[in-house]
Design a protein around this motif. Sequence first.
Motif, short mmCIF file in Angstrom:
data_model
loop_
_atom_site.label_atom_id
_atom_site.label_comp_id
_atom_site.label_asym_id
_atom_site.label_seq_id
_atom_site.Cartn_x
_atom_site.Cartn_y
_atom_site.Cartn_z
N LEU A 127 4.11 7.46 2.52
CA LEU A 127 4.51 6.34 3.39
C LEU A 127 4.03 5.06 2.53
N GLY A 161 1.78 -5.29 4.70
CA GLY A 161 0.99 -6.41 5.40
C GLY A 161 0.83 -8.03 4.78
N ASN A 196 -6.00 -5.74 5.45
CA ASN A 196 -5.45 -4.54 5.74
C ASN A 196 -5.71 -3.28 5.24
N TYR A 198 -1.32 3.05 16.45
CA TYR A 198 -0.05 3.12 15.92
C TYR A 198 0.74 4.43 16.49
N LEU A 223 0.44 -3.34 10.08
CA LEU A 223 1.20 -2.79 8.61
C LEU A 223 2.52 -2.37 9.32
N PHE A 227 5.23 0.10 8.20
CA PHE A 227 5.42 1.36 7.35
C PHE A 227 6.91 1.64 7.24
N GLY A 228 7.21 2.13 6.11
CA GLY A 228 8.40 2.70 5.88
C GLY A 228 8.53 4.32 6.55
N LYS A 229 9.42 4.84 6.44
CA LYS A 229 9.80 6.35 7.25
C LYS A 229 9.02 7.24 6.48
N MET A 264 0.70 -1.22 -0.09
CA MET A 264 0.00 -0.04 0.01
C MET A 264 0.83 1.18 -0.09
N GLN A 316 9.59 9.47 11.31
CA GLN A 316 9.38 8.31 11.17
C GLN A 316 8.10 7.54 10.50
N GLY A 317 7.77 6.28 10.34
CA GLY A 317 6.67 6.00 9.89
C GLY A 317 6.04 5.36 11.12
#
Lengths: 111, 114
Positions: A88, A92, B100, B35, A99, A101-103, A34, B41-42
């Motif tokens: 981002l 998943g 998701n 989250y 999930l 995630f990237g930064k 995603m 950051q993610g």
Amino acid sequence: QKEVEQDPGPLSVPEGAIVSLNCTYSNSAFQYFMWYRQYSRKGPELLMYTYSSGNKEDGRFTAQVDKSSKYISLFIRDSQPSDSATYLCALGTEGNNRLAFGKGNQVVVIP
Amino acid sequence: ETGVTQSPTHLIKTRGQQVTLRCSSQSGHNTVSWYQQALGQGPQFIFQYYREEENGRGNFPPRFSGLQFPNYSSELNVNALELDDSALYLCASSFKGTGNYGYTFGSGTRLTVV
């Protein structure tokens, strides 16, 4: 090695340019891929999702997945100032609740 | 159809204190995930709640706890706050069964620990 790597460097492009973003990942169990867009002071919103290797287009946006290389990309054509946001990648797995995630990449489209 | 709403939007707490963050899920959704997003950051997965029970947890210590209520709203509680807990806390709701990609995120609560 992190699960998901996304070079967080900011990206400034002129209006109308093509924006290219990418992520690499290490866990071959990932099945959902995603891209989320996050405007300042807002939560992420789902932009694109794919389930298999290949390309998926939605208007000016193209998501690309290469499972063999563990590499995903997002392309934005004819970029607009309204595309200025943080993008981002998120991955998943079936049956897993989280999930990864990237930064994120901060993109600025200059009029 | 309302989206995901979180309260408060901003919060400043002192190290060692406790905090409760709240989330109302999107209409029709029955699952809530939390989250933590540190600056630059993610988002990092804290945990998910489904049918009022914890349904998966990330790499966070037990001082992070949560609740889900019969109306599917949720709370995130953090005890013994540390400076590193300063972050944007995001709540995401979904309907179990859509996978998701069915997540809808709220705008988050910005927590600052001093």
